[in-house]
Design an enzyme around this catalytic site. Structure first.
Site, PDB file in Angstrom:
ATOM      1  N   SER A   7       0.837  -1.199   0.000  1.00 18.05           N
ATOM      2  CA  SER A   7       0.000   0.000   0.000  1.00 18.05           C
ATOM      3  C   SER A   7       0.869   1.245   0.000  1.00 18.05           C
ATOM      4  O   SER A   7       1.627   1.475   0.952  1.00 18.05           O
ATOM      5  CB  SER A   7      -0.912   0.008   1.220  1.00 18.05           C
ATOM      6  OG  SER A   7      -1.577   1.254   1.320  1.00 18.05           O
ATOM      7  N   HIS A  32      -0.741  -1.073  -4.364  1.00 15.88           N
ATOM      8  CA  HIS A  32      -2.088  -0.841  -3.844  1.00 15.88           C
ATOM      9  C   HIS A  32      -2.263   0.653  -3.568  1.00 15.88           C
ATOM     10  O   HIS A  32      -1.484   1.259  -2.827  1.00 15.88           O
ATOM     11  CB  HIS A  32      -2.294  -1.638  -2.552  1.00 15.88           C
ATOM     12  CG  HIS A  32      -3.714  -1.713  -2.112  1.00 15.88           C
ATOM     13  ND1 HIS A  32      -4.626  -2.602  -2.649  1.00 15.88           N
ATOM     14  CD2 HIS A  32      -4.392  -1.016  -1.172  1.00 15.88           C
ATOM     15  CE1 HIS A  32      -5.795  -2.442  -2.062  1.00 15.88           C
ATOM     16  NE2 HIS A  32      -5.680  -1.474  -1.155  1.00 15.88           N
ATOM     17  N   ASP A  34      -4.784   3.460  -2.177  1.00 17.81           N
ATOM     18  CA  ASP A  34      -5.987   3.694  -1.387  1.00 17.81           C
ATOM     19  C   ASP A  34      -6.556   5.077  -1.668  1.00 17.81           C
ATOM     20  O   ASP A  34      -5.863   6.088  -1.483  1.00 17.81           O
ATOM     21  CB  ASP A  34      -5.662   3.579   0.101  1.00 17.81           C
ATOM     22  CG  ASP A  34      -5.367   2.146   0.516  1.00 17.81           C
ATOM     23  OD1 ASP A  34      -6.231   1.280   0.280  1.00 17.81           O
ATOM     24  OD2 ASP A  34      -4.279   1.895   1.059  1.00 17.81           O
ATOM     25  N   MET A  36      -9.599   7.589  -0.565  1.00 18.11           N
ATOM     26  CA  MET A  36     -10.592   7.810   0.488  1.00 18.11           C
ATOM     27  C   MET A  36     -11.189   9.202   0.364  1.00 18.11           C
ATOM     28  O   MET A  36     -10.463  10.161   0.064  1.00 18.11           O
ATOM     29  CB  MET A  36      -9.935   7.632   1.862  1.00 18.11           C
ATOM     30  CG  MET A  36      -9.413   6.233   2.100  1.00 18.11           C
ATOM     31  SD  MET A  36      -8.593   6.017   3.710  1.00 18.11           S
ATOM     32  CE  MET A  36      -6.929   6.549   3.307  1.00 18.11           C
ATOM     33  N   HIS A  65      -7.987   0.952  -4.827  1.00 16.69           N
ATOM     34  CA  HIS A  65      -9.041   0.602  -3.876  1.00 16.69           C
ATOM     35  C   HIS A  65      -9.843   1.850  -3.532  1.00 16.69           C
ATOM     36  O   HIS A  65      -9.359   2.735  -2.823  1.00 16.69           O
ATOM     37  CB  HIS A  65      -8.372   0.004  -2.634  1.00 16.69           C
ATOM     38  CG  HIS A  65      -9.312  -0.370  -1.538  1.00 16.69           C
ATOM     39  ND1 HIS A  65      -8.865  -0.667  -0.256  1.00 16.69           N
ATOM     40  CD2 HIS A  65     -10.658  -0.506  -1.490  1.00 16.69           C
ATOM     41  CE1 HIS A  65      -9.895  -0.965   0.503  1.00 16.69           C
ATOM     42  NE2 HIS A  65     -10.997  -0.865  -0.212  1.00 16.69           N
ATOM     43  N   MET A  67     -12.376   3.689  -1.545  1.00 14.74           N
ATOM     44  CA  MET A  67     -13.170   3.762  -0.316  1.00 14.74           C
ATOM     45  C   MET A  67     -13.936   5.072  -0.367  1.00 14.74           C
ATOM     46  O   MET A  67     -13.652   6.028   0.368  1.00 14.74           O
ATOM     47  CB  MET A  67     -12.247   3.671   0.903  1.00 14.74           C
ATOM     48  CG  MET A  67     -11.644   2.298   1.087  1.00 14.74           C
ATOM     49  SD  MET A  67     -10.380   2.219   2.384  1.00 14.74           S
ATOM     50  CE  MET A  67      -8.930   2.688   1.429  1.00 14.74           C
ATOM     51  N   MET A 138     -11.504  -6.903   3.866  1.00 14.15           N
ATOM     52  CA  MET A 138     -10.815  -6.019   4.804  1.00 14.15           C
ATOM     53  C   MET A 138     -10.599  -6.760   6.123  1.00 14.15           C
ATOM     54  O   MET A 138     -11.545  -7.282   6.721  1.00 14.15           O
ATOM     55  CB  MET A 138     -11.621  -4.749   5.048  1.00 14.15           C
ATOM     56  CG  MET A 138     -11.785  -3.845   3.822  1.00 14.15           C
ATOM     57  SD  MET A 138     -10.207  -3.265   3.142  1.00 14.15           S
ATOM     58  CE  MET A 138      -9.501  -2.404   4.556  1.00 14.15           C
ATOM     59  N   ASP A 176      -6.552  -7.166   3.179  1.00 13.63           N
ATOM     60  CA  ASP A 176      -5.958  -5.848   3.407  1.00 13.63           C
ATOM     61  C   ASP A 176      -6.186  -5.446   4.852  1.00 13.63           C
ATOM     62  O   ASP A 176      -7.331  -5.320   5.294  1.00 13.63           O
ATOM     63  CB  ASP A 176      -6.610  -4.835   2.452  1.00 13.63           C
ATOM     64  CG  ASP A 176      -6.070  -3.420   2.620  1.00 13.63           C
ATOM     65  OD1 ASP A 176      -5.157  -3.207   3.434  1.00 13.63           O
ATOM     66  OD2 ASP A 176      -6.578  -2.520   1.922  1.00 13.63           O
TER      67      ASP A 176
END
Length: 216
Positions: A7, A32, A34, A36, A65, A67, A138, A176
């Site tokens: 990540s 990875h 992330d 958000m 990913h 979110m 998760m 993850d």
């Protein structure tokens, strides 16, 4: 085949090009990323511009990913920004919109994926599995790095592995949250084959050895 997806939330953002090269040189399979929005999870992170910048300097597989709330609004833009795998959360929208988002991702030639939070049951993936190339479980509450691994998620991982084997054997199963050399072994036993590691990878004294341990 077991794969490592470090990540970049734990990377040095002032030296992100350097760290992307480090991922490749030390044997990571994916990067990875992330994303958000401060709404779906109580934190905010990077968006389209950073992914576009990474894409210009790295040929790593970008495992993005999302979110974010109602991702159907943005999935095509993330595909265009350079995502190779694009994961959305089943909890982020209605079933109808989630199915539409997965179809949009696939239409862009990007691998489509879904994720489930810790409190979401395994069966929540069933309406989507035929459209998925990867399912992400998760093993911490999404939103922040550095949390402790939730071993009680392993029955869920095992159940989703059963669904995958029955319905779509080529689909990958990713975990993850709190993943390190020891917890990765627990996840492997449950059926996972892709491992997101943030601080455990970036703080490892020997990152190539860390990657090799995940690949076993």
């Amino acid at each position: 085949m077991n794969k490592l997806s470090p990540s970049i939330l734990s990377a040095d953002f002032a030296n992100l090009e350097r760290d992307m090269k480090l991922l490749k040189d030390t044997g990571a399979d994916y990067a990875h990323v992330d994303v958000m929005d401060g709404i779906f999870v109580p934190n905010m992170s990077i968006g389209f511009c950073v992914i576009e910048a990474i894409r210009k300097v790295s040929d790593m597989v970008l495992d993005v990913h999302l979110m974010i709330d109602r991702p159907v609004r943005y999935v095509e833009r993330f595909c265009d920004a350079g995502a190779d795998i694009l994961t959305i959360h089943v909890e982020a929208d209605t079933e109808e919109n989630t199915l539409e988002a997965l179809r949009k991702i696939r239409a862009k030639g990007v691998k489509a994926a879904i994720s489930v939070k810790p409190k979401t049951p395994a069966e929540a993936v069933l309406p989507y599995i035929d459209l998925c190339d990867l399912i992400l479980v998760m093993t911490v509450e999404p939103g922040f790095g550095g949390q402790s691994f939730m071993a009680d998620m392993m029955p869920k991982v095992a159940k989703i592995r059963e669904y995958i084997n029955e319905r779509k054997p080529e689909c990958e199963l990713e975990v993850d949250g709190g993943v390190n050399v020891e917890t990765a072994e627990v996840c492997k036993q449950a059926g996972a084959n892709v491992f997101v590691a943030g601080s455990a990878y970036f703080k490892a004294a020997d990152k190539a050895a860390f990657a090799a341990s995940i690949h076993k």
